[in-house]
Scaffold this motif. Structure first.
Motif, PDB file in Angstrom:
ATOM      1  N   PRO A 111      48.567  42.032  33.850  1.00  5.63           N
ATOM      2  CA  PRO A 111      47.787  41.041  34.599  1.00  5.63           C
ATOM      3  C   PRO A 111      46.682  41.695  35.408  1.00  5.63           C
ATOM      4  N   ASP A 112      45.715  40.877  35.830  1.00  9.48           N
ATOM      5  CA  ASP A 112      44.568  41.418  36.551  1.00  9.48           C
ATOM      6  C   ASP A 112      44.801  41.472  38.053  1.00  9.48           C
ATOM      7  N   ILE A 113      45.839  40.768  38.502  1.00  4.77           N
ATOM      8  CA  ILE A 113      46.176  40.815  39.936  1.00  4.77           C
ATOM      9  C   ILE A 113      47.669  40.500  40.068  1.00  4.77           C
ATOM     10  N   VAL A 114      48.323  41.084  41.101  1.00  2.00           N
ATOM     11  CA  VAL A 114      49.758  40.842  41.312  1.00  2.00           C
ATOM     12  C   VAL A 114      49.973  40.366  42.750  1.00  2.00           C
ATOM     13  N   LEU A 115      50.697  39.256  42.886  1.00  2.00           N
ATOM     14  CA  LEU A 115      51.079  38.784  44.228  1.00  2.00           C
ATOM     15  C   LEU A 115      52.566  39.039  44.378  1.00  2.00           C
ATOM     16  N   LEU A 116      52.943  39.838  45.421  1.00  3.03           N
ATOM     17  CA  LEU A 116      54.323  40.298  45.552  1.00  3.03           C
ATOM     18  C   LEU A 116      54.946  39.823  46.847  1.00  3.03           C
ATOM     19  N   ASP A 117      56.113  39.172  46.742  1.00  2.68           N
ATOM     20  CA  ASP A 117      56.864  38.801  47.950  1.00  2.68           C
ATOM     21  C   ASP A 117      57.610  40.033  48.435  1.00  2.68           C
ATOM     22  N   GLU A 136      48.036  51.659  38.363  1.00  2.00           N
ATOM     23  CA  GLU A 136      47.418  52.443  39.432  1.00  2.00           C
ATOM     24  C   GLU A 136      46.284  51.698  40.119  1.00  2.00           C
ATOM     25  N   ARG A 137      45.519  50.936  39.302  1.00  2.00           N
ATOM     26  CA  ARG A 137      44.300  50.377  39.873  1.00  2.00           C
ATOM     27  C   ARG A 137      44.321  48.864  40.043  1.00  2.00           C
ATOM     28  N   VAL A 138      45.399  48.226  39.596  1.00  2.00           N
ATOM     29  CA  VAL A 138      45.421  46.763  39.680  1.00  2.00           C
ATOM     30  C   VAL A 138      45.514  46.314  41.149  1.00  2.00           C
ATOM     31  N   PRO A 139      44.767  45.283  41.567  1.00  2.00           N
ATOM     32  CA  PRO A 139      44.914  44.817  42.958  1.00  2.00           C
ATOM     33  C   PRO A 139      46.294  44.146  43.190  1.00  2.00           C
ATOM     34  N   VAL A 140      46.947  44.594  44.254  1.00  2.00           N
ATOM     35  CA  VAL A 140      48.282  44.046  44.587  1.00  2.00           C
ATOM     36  C   VAL A 140      48.219  43.412  45.974  1.00  2.00           C
ATOM     37  N   LEU A 141      48.612  42.163  46.031  1.00  2.00           N
ATOM     38  CA  LEU A 141      48.599  41.440  47.316  1.00  2.00           C
ATOM     39  C   LEU A 141      50.043  41.221  47.754  1.00  2.00           C
ATOM     40  N   ILE A 142      50.426  41.782  48.888  1.00  2.00           N
ATOM     41  CA  ILE A 142      51.796  41.633  49.401  1.00  2.00           C
ATOM     42  C   ILE A 142      51.850  40.377  50.290  1.00  2.00           C
ATOM     43  N   MET A 143      52.897  39.562  50.054  1.00  2.00           N
ATOM     44  CA  MET A 143      53.045  38.329  50.867  1.00  2.00           C
ATOM     45  C   MET A 143      54.176  38.565  51.863  1.00  2.00           C
ATOM     46  N   ARG A 168      40.617  34.354  48.679  1.00  2.00           N
ATOM     47  CA  ARG A 168      41.020  35.753  48.796  1.00  2.00           C
ATOM     48  C   ARG A 168      41.221  36.369  47.406  1.00  2.00           C
ATOM     49  N   ILE A 169      41.926  35.568  46.558  1.00  2.00           N
ATOM     50  CA  ILE A 169      42.219  36.067  45.196  1.00  2.00           C
ATOM     51  C   ILE A 169      40.928  36.253  44.390  1.00  2.00           C
ATOM     52  N   ARG A 170      40.048  35.262  44.502  1.00  2.00           N
ATOM     53  CA  ARG A 170      38.786  35.360  43.773  1.00  2.00           C
ATOM     54  C   ARG A 170      38.019  36.622  44.188  1.00  2.00           C
ATOM     55  N   TYR A 171      37.990  36.866  45.476  1.00  2.00           N
ATOM     56  CA  TYR A 171      37.295  38.040  45.986  1.00  2.00           C
ATOM     57  C   TYR A 171      37.927  39.326  45.470  1.00  2.00           C
ATOM     58  N   MET A 172      39.264  39.361  45.515  1.00  2.00           N
ATOM     59  CA  MET A 172      39.954  40.561  45.066  1.00  2.00           C
ATOM     60  C   MET A 172      39.705  40.838  43.578  1.00  2.00           C
ATOM     61  N   LEU A 173      39.691  39.755  42.792  1.00  2.00           N
ATOM     62  CA  LEU A 173      39.437  39.938  41.352  1.00  2.00           C
ATOM     63  C   LEU A 173      38.031  40.485  41.112  1.00  2.00           C
ATOM     64  N   ARG A 174      37.088  39.930  41.877  1.00  2.00           N
ATOM     65  CA  ARG A 174      35.705  40.361  41.694  1.00  2.00           C
ATOM     66  C   ARG A 174      35.541  41.845  42.072  1.00  2.00           C
ATOM     67  N   ALA A 175      36.130  42.191  43.209  1.00  2.00           N
ATOM     68  CA  ALA A 175      36.044  43.586  43.667  1.00  2.00           C
ATOM     69  C   ALA A 175      36.679  44.523  42.645  1.00  2.00           C
ATOM     70  N   SER A 176      37.803  44.081  42.110  1.00  2.00           N
ATOM     71  CA  SER A 176      38.492  44.916  41.134  1.00  2.00           C
ATOM     72  C   SER A 176      37.641  45.105  39.877  1.00  2.00           C
ATOM     73  N   ARG A 177      36.999  43.998  39.446  1.00  2.00           N
ATOM     74  CA  ARG A 177      36.137  44.103  38.257  1.00  2.00           C
ATOM     75  C   ARG A 177      34.965  45.054  38.507  1.00  2.00           C
ATOM     76  N   ALA A 178      34.391  44.933  39.697  1.00  2.00           N
ATOM     77  CA  ALA A 178      33.256  45.798  40.027  1.00  2.00           C
ATOM     78  C   ALA A 178      33.676  47.263  40.049  1.00  2.00           C
ATOM     79  N   MET A 179      34.829  47.496  40.643  1.00  2.00           N
ATOM     80  CA  MET A 179      35.350  48.861  40.693  1.00  2.00           C
ATOM     81  C   MET A 179      35.553  49.397  39.275  1.00  2.00           C
ATOM     82  N   GLU A 180      36.120  48.532  38.436  1.00  2.00           N
ATOM     83  CA  GLU A 180      36.418  48.946  37.062  1.00  2.00           C
ATOM     84  C   GLU A 180      35.120  49.296  36.324  1.00  2.00           C
ATOM     85  N   ALA A 181      34.117  48.424  36.523  1.00  2.00           N
ATOM     86  CA  ALA A 181      32.839  48.661  35.856  1.00  2.00           C
ATOM     87  C   ALA A 181      32.231  49.982  36.317  1.00  2.00           C
ATOM     88  N   LEU A 182      32.312  50.227  37.608  1.00  2.00           N
ATOM     89  CA  LEU A 182      31.758  51.454  38.169  1.00  2.00           C
ATOM     90  C   LEU A 182      32.480  52.673  37.593  1.00  2.00           C
TER      91      LEU A 182
END
Ligand code: C2E
Ligand code: CA
Ligand code: CA
Length: 718
Positions: A54-60, A82-89, A122-136
């Motif tokens: 997946p492109d993002i993980v939300l973890l309880d 290693e590089r996937v965005p992980v959001l801890i809840m 928040r999720i949209r932003y994180m996905l975008r940042a992750s994509r930009a990082m990946e592209a870079l």
């Protein structure tokens, strides 16, 4: 758990054991435009991640088997984890959890309970940042890859702080460690010691002039070789025009440089000797001429041609010939490097010597103080070649002929200087080889004259312009004509009579001697028959043989044929060979002479005393007559040495049971001396010059009866 294979948009993985929370999260995620998969435990999360990436993980944080922290830490170790965005809840009051979340590698955290709309942003932003990082990251990887392929690295220097960054490939090219920080000093040290100052100065100049830099420098490698690096740099200035940073590249151009050098070598150097070839010689000559013109100095071209290289190739083989050429090249180089009169003016000794091809070398002498200097070099070069070359067990002797032409006296351009050096060299060869000659104006006239003479000579035989004259050979005791020597004459309708000394060498050079020589033998034989037919008693007929004829394969056959065609008795034919021919190679000469003898004819050694024949040599040759050279006879009266030599030759000939014949007898004193020494025969102007056949018939008649002698030989001698 839904299967979302074939997804096109982003995919989010929600891990929570609380179904209400999962529902809320799903709402937020779908608002953000992503698809959702759900997991209820840590184990499920890891399994789903590995399978679906997946492109993002939300973890309880709190889950039954493995808490969110452990799951996050574990996930980071998975491929792509290693590089996937992980959001801890986490709960609002749990500050400690927030810190831990970052510790285990979470990208961010969010507090429960959350409002889906806010979380969706928040999720949209994180996905975008992750994509930009990946592209870079991808573009950086591409750049590094491209740089490695191009052996190109880049670097950047912040001027105010002197902070230097060098790319991965840049470090590799410069031999710098991959991780340690680099400074401008470490960079300078990476460069070859001899180039360091040049590099720092160049960089400094770039900074002050703000002009782009492009230089080549050497970088030593651990294996002791060196790399050639092309460095480019540019300065970027701030608004006020002060330099802010310097951008640059380094490129490993070693292979390209080597290839260029190789191409250069092939084009400009001789493969056998490694000396500059004709092309490079010309370039350097043009340069030297330009500089000599500017400085009004004298320059000499020394053209050196090996004598008889062809003979070495023919007799010892080409590999020996090649090694001799290499040996000669080496001696020339050694000499030129050592000699101050050459090296003083040639910064690079090697530049002075070139091989024009074949057996021809040149040495360029610049800034000559005197013509004598050039002569000195020529003399010494000849001397340096005098020692034999030891090749494959042979001792090979070579000599050379050198021609010299001078700038500006003998020409002001490369062409005429080379042409004149060549004329001088040919002149040196004619002078007997192993000598040097300066060019003179007459040589050109000579050469032109020879050329017209050559074309006339080619036609002379067909046009019947040759004729034989006969000089009587007289027996000193019986005072009768026992033979004649046939001597060729060329009557040209415009040029008149041309003496053999003028055209025989030319005939030999052009190969015409073979036909001319054969003509002479046939004509002499026919004449012999004609005299017999006219009723004269048989006398010897001597014919001169060129060394080139002597080397003919079918010489015996030709002579036998001439004898047959004219039905001449071979006993009366005598062939005159010079000492030089006979001395050349005793073994093969004896065999060849024996073959000739088998035809039943006689052999004479001509011009005896001018070569170096020793008694022991002569003994082994099947010869009949020794002809004492005119030079000794000429000065008999004045020169006691000559008298001694003539005496010795006569004695020697007799001890070998050979007939001694003196040539060029002009005076009565000479004749008296020869008679005293017991010489057998003579010929010379005293009796007669060489004369046409009809005149000789007259002489024969006159000599037949002792009472009607027509020659003015003093009474008492007869
Ligand atoms: P050579 O064989 O030594 O011939 C003798 C030369 O001395 C002749 O010169 C002759 O004319 C000259 N001579 C004879 N008696 C006297 C004298 O008393 N005083 C002086 N000063 N000279 C005398 P010639 O005819 O000019 O021939 C020159 C050379 O040309 C010959 O030298 C010979 O080597 C060569 N030659 C002549 N005819 C032929 C030929 O048919 N074939 C070849 N291969 N060479 C020839
Ligand atoms: Ca002769
Ligand atoms: Ca002679």
């Amino acid at each position: 758990m839904p299967d979302v294979a074939g997804k096109t948009g982003p995919l989010a993985l929600v891990a929570d054991d609380d179904p209400v929370n999962r529902l809320l999260a799903r709402e937020a995620i779908e608002l953000a435009g992503a698809a959702v998969v759900e997991a209820e435990s840590g184990a499920q999360t890891l399994e789903a991640f590995a399978r679906l990436r997946p492109d993002i993980v939300l973890l309880d944080v709190v889950m039954p088997d493995m808490d969110g922290f452990a799951t996050c830490a574990e996930l980071r170790r998975l491929p792509y984890g290693e590089r996937v965005p992980v959001l801890i809840m986490t709960g609002l009051d749990d500050l400690e959890s927030i810190t831990r979340a970052y510790d285990v590698g979470a990208t961010d955290f969010t507090v429960k309970p959350f409002i889906p709309l806010i979380l969706s942003h928040r999720i949209r932003y994180m996905l975008r940042a992750s994509r930009a990082m990946e592209a870079l990251r991808e573009s950086e990887a591409n750049l590094a890859h491209a740089q490695r392929l191009a052996r190109l690295g880049n670097w950047q220097l912040e001027i105010p702080t002197s902070a230097l960054t060098v790319s991965e490939e840049g470090r590799r090219i410069l031999g710098l460690p991959q991780t340690a920080p680099v400074t401008i000093e470490t960079l300078a040290h990476a460069v070859h010691v001899e180039d360091q100052e040049f590099v720092t100065q160049s960089l400094q100049a770039t900074l002050t002039d703000k002009a782009p830099l492009a230089i080549n420098l050497r970088v030593p490698t651990p294996d002791g070789t060196e790399r050639i690096v092309h460095m480019q740099a540019e300065v970027v200035c701030g608004a006020a025009g002060t330099p802010e940073r310097m951008f640059g590249t380094v490129q490993d151009v070693t292979d390209r440089k080597r290839a260029e050098e190789q191409i250069h070598r092939l084009a400009y150097y001789d493969g056998l000797t490694n000396l500059p070839n004709r092309r490079l010689f010309r370039d350097r000559l043009l340069q030297a001429l330009a500089s000599a013109q500017r400085r009004q100095s004298t320059l000499a071209i020394l053209l050196l041609n090996l004598d008889r290289l062809k003979r070495i190739n023919d007799t010892l083989g080409h590999s020996v010939g090649d090694q001799v050429l290499r040996g000669v090249a080496e001696r020339l180089m050694v000499y030129v490097r050592r000699s101050d009169s050459v090296a003083r003016h040639a910064p690079d000794g090697a530049a002075a010597v070139s091989r024009l091809g074949g057996d021809e070398f040149t040495v360029l002498l610049t800034d000559l103080e005197s013509v004598q200097d050039a002569a000195k070099v020529a003399r010494r070069l000849l001397k340096s070649l005098a020692k034999p070359f030891k090749v494959e067990g042979h001792e090979v002797f070579v000599t050379a002929s050198i021609g010299l032409s001078l700038f500006p006296a003998d020409g002001t351009d490369a062409e005429s200087l080379l042409k004149n050096a060549d004329a001088a060299m040919n002149h040196a060869k004619e002078q007997g080889r192993n000598v040097y000659r300066f060019y003179s104006q007459e040589m050109n006239a000579d050469a032109a004259q020879r050329l017209t003479l050559e074309s006339k000579l080619r036609r002379a035989l067909d046009r019947g312009e040759f004729e034989l004259h006969y000089q009587p050979q007289v027996d000193l005791r019986r005072w009768n004509i026992v033979g004649v020597e046939a001597l060729i004459r060329w009557r040209h309708p415009e040029l008149g009579t041309i003496p053999p000394a003028k055209f025989i060498p030319l005939a030999e050079e052009t190969g015409l001697i073979h036909a001319i020589g054969e003509w002479a033998i046939r004509t002499a034989c026919a004449q012999h028959r004609a005299w017999l037919a006219a009723g004269f008693p048989p006398i010897r007929m001597a014919v001169n043989l060129s060394s080139l004829q002597f080397e003919e394969q079918d010489l015996c056959k030709k002579i036998a044929q001439a004898l047959r065609d004219t039905s001449m008795d071979p006993r009366y034919l005598e062939l005159e060979l010079t000492e030089g021919i006979v001395m050349r190679d005793a073994g093969t000469t004896i065999a060849a002479l024996q073959r000739l003898k088998q035809l039943g004819l006689r052999l004479a050694i001509d011009d005896f005393g001018t070569g170096y024949s020793s008694l022991s040599y002569l003994k082994r040759f099947p010869i009949d007559t020794v002809k004492i050279d005119r030079a000794f006879v000429r000065d008999l009266a004045e020169n006691s040495d000559d008298a001694a030599i003539v005496t010795a030759i006569i004695a020697m000939a007799h001890s070998l049971k050979l007939r001694a014949l003196a040539e060029g007898v002009e005076t009565r004193q000479q004749l008296a001396f020869l008679q005293q020494q017991g010489c057998d025969e003579f010929q010379g102007y005293l009796v007669s010059k060489p004369v046409p056949a009809e005149d000789l018939a007259q002489l024969l008649r006159g000599f037949r009866s002792p009472d009607t002698r027509e020659v003015s030989v003093p009474a008492g001698l007869g």
